[in-house]
Design an enzyme around this catalytic site. Structure first.
Site, short mmCIF file in Angstrom:
data_model
loop_
_atom_site.label_atom_id
_atom_site.label_comp_id
_atom_site.label_asym_id
_atom_site.label_seq_id
_atom_site.Cartn_x
_atom_site.Cartn_y
_atom_site.Cartn_z
N TYR A 1 0.80 -1.36 0.05
CA TYR A 1 -0.07 -0.03 -0.07
C TYR A 1 0.56 1.21 -0.06
CZ TYR A 1 -3.48 3.43 0.67
OH TYR A 1 -4.40 4.57 0.46
N GLN B 1 11.12 16.49 10.44
CA GLN B 1 10.03 15.40 10.71
C GLN B 1 8.70 16.13 11.16
OE1 GLN B 1 10.99 12.60 11.53
NE2 GLN B 1 9.14 11.83 12.22
N HIS C 1 6.00 16.10 7.92
CA HIS C 1 5.11 15.21 7.40
C HIS C 1 3.92 15.10 7.71
CE1 HIS C 1 8.25 11.70 6.38
NE2 HIS C 1 8.78 12.37 7.39
N GLU D 1 10.03 5.58 16.85
CA GLU D 1 10.12 5.38 15.32
C GLU D 1 11.67 5.94 14.83
OE1 GLU D 1 8.10 6.16 10.93
OE2 GLU D 1 7.78 7.62 12.59
N HIS D 2 11.97 6.87 15.32
CA HIS D 2 13.24 7.45 14.74
C HIS D 2 13.82 8.02 16.01
CE1 HIS D 2 10.54 8.33 11.11
NE2 HIS D 2 11.64 7.81 10.55
N ASP E 1 14.82 8.00 5.27
CA ASP E 1 13.66 8.16 4.67
C ASP E 1 13.88 8.01 3.13
OD1 ASP E 1 12.36 8.97 6.86
OD2 ASP E 1 12.31 11.21 6.42
N HIS F 1 -0.87 -40.04 20.45
CA HIS F 1 0.46 -39.66 20.39
C HIS F 1 1.46 -40.78 20.60
CE1 HIS F 1 -1.68 -35.75 20.16
NE2 HIS F 1 -0.52 -35.05 19.75
#
Length: 421
Positions: free
Chosen positions: A123, A253, A256, A320-321, A354, A413
């Site tokens: 996606y 940042q 975004h 995340e970063h 990125d 078994h």
């Protein structure tokens, strides 16, 4: 005014932003999923007209001629830049694949085999913007893993077209087909399949809240990589940090989205004052000033008493970063556990990651770096165990296996072992 939060008295850092999806969004997404599951392409056409204002009737799949024309229309410089990014990503992801192995002990040959997925769905967000980098970030690791069929879904523009650089990136990455459909309906199409869009084994790639809600709904029907939240940055800085560089990184940042999150963790009490002026200048100079200002309205400097407390704050946020702008970034790296990708030293902007310089940009958000990783080539393979016993092995292992099976109340078994010796 940049907020300052003093944690030096062992205060608790802010918590990661958790995934919160409004009930009305979930209800709408479930309706979309059901429509696509039962109506197929007709639902995709109707939903794309409603949500994207585009007519894709009879042309959901982008034609090969359109992709070829897109490539020819791009400048040579852009084509070269995208090709270089793709090559860097191939090199990165080739190093991530698990290897098959085999061993033998006491008459048992055992090991693991590695198999690529048959079909992967990527996606790629779009509509108002174009992200060829996300095409490469999602499709290149799938291609490196050996996935047989890679498809991309991305929202069309109002005229029904897909941005040319997105189509070229798909071509570079080895994508088989691109479909001009986005949002929850794209996730539904890849999860269930329609007359045009194939059902995939796994869906990867970031998206808005509708996409995230849809991925959460279909998880288990197909594999999904992660549930993406607002992008995040934590910068660890000290008295050696350049405030102008730090301000540029925060603006990068923040551009975004308005809900991007950013924190600066520092032992330097004077950093906030030095940063304030530089940040105001950087925000005013940004072409995306409104978005940047909205995102940085909640940014904060977290004052800490020691490097150890700085590491604890980073692990609590699990960003995340992670950017480390200290005098010894490697020392600090060895003291933190939870982050999606780390960028060390004054010469390493997050934007390198990125665009494929050493990192994939599909990374864990919302504190999930505590237990998950960024997108890797290994996410597109399965690893399965293989066991083969010699004629002598049942006698060697049978008695102990049968004792445990009987103790667990599973006589069948035990009998399956007993009949072999």
């Amino acid at each position: 005014m940049l907020k300052v939060v003093d944690l030096r008295a062992w205060g608790e850092p802010p918590e990661p932003a958790g995934l919160v999806i409004a009930p009305e969004v979930v209800a709408t997404v479930r309706d979309i999923l059901q429509r696509v599951r039962t109506e197929g392409d007709r639902a995709l056409t109707d939903l794309t007209r409603v949500h994207d204002g585009a007519d894709v009737a009879g042309r959901i799949r982008v034609g090969d001629d359109e992709i070829e024309a897109a490539t020819e229309s791009l400048s040579g410089e852009l084509r070269d830049a995208l090709a270089a990014m793709a090559e860097r990503l191939r090199d990165l992801h080739t190093r991530q694949l698990p290897a098959a192995w085999e061993a033998e002990r006491d008459g048992i040959r055992y090991g693991e085999v590695v198999r690529p997925l048959a079909v992967a769905g990527c996606y790629v967000p779009g509509g108002l913007a174009a992200y060829p980098s996300t095409v490469l970030m999602t499709a290149v690791p799938a291609a490196v893993a050996g996935v047989e069929r890679i498809v991309v879904c991305t929202p069309p523009m109002a005229d029904g077209s897909v941005p040319k650089m997105v189509l070229h990136a798909a071509h570079l990455a080895g994508v088989e087909s691109v479909y001009r459909v986005g949002g929850a309906q794209a996730i539904a199409a890849m999860a269930f399949g329609t007359e045009t869009v194939p059902r995939v084994d796994k869906i990867v790639g970031p998206g808005n809240v509708w996409v995230t809600a849809a991925k959460r709904e279909v998880a288990g029907i197909v594999g999904v990589d992660a549930l993406a939240g607002p992008t995040e940055l934590v910068v660890v800085a000290d008295e050696t940090s350049d405030a102008a560089v730090l301000a540029a990184d925060l603006v990068a940042q923040a551009e975004h989205a308005p809900d991007a999150r950013a924190f600066v963790v520092s032992m330097d009490e004077g950093l906030a004052d030095r940063l304030e002026r530089r940040l105001d200048e950087a925000v005013q100079g940004s072409p995306r000033r409104d978005v940047v200002a909205a995102a940085l309205a909640d940014a904060a400097v977290l004052l800490v008493a020691s490097p150890e407390q700085a590491a604890s704050a980073v692990d609590a946020l699990a960003p995340e970063h992670l950017q480390v702008l200290t005098s010894d970034p490697r020392w600090f790296l060895n003291r933190v556990r939870s982050f999606g990708a780390a960028f060390l030293g004054p010469h390493t902007p997050v934007s390198f990651g990125d665009y494929g310089v050493g990192s994939n940009h599909v990374l864990p958000t919302m504190g999930t770096a505590r237990f998950s990783s960024g997108l890797r080539a290994a996410d597109f393979v399965t690893v399965a165990s293989v066991v083969e016993a010699s004629p002598e092995a049942p006698a060697r292992f049978g008695p102990e296996i049968e004792r445990v099976a009987i103790a667990e109340g599973l006589p069948g078994h035990a009998r399956a072992s007993e009949v072999r010796r």
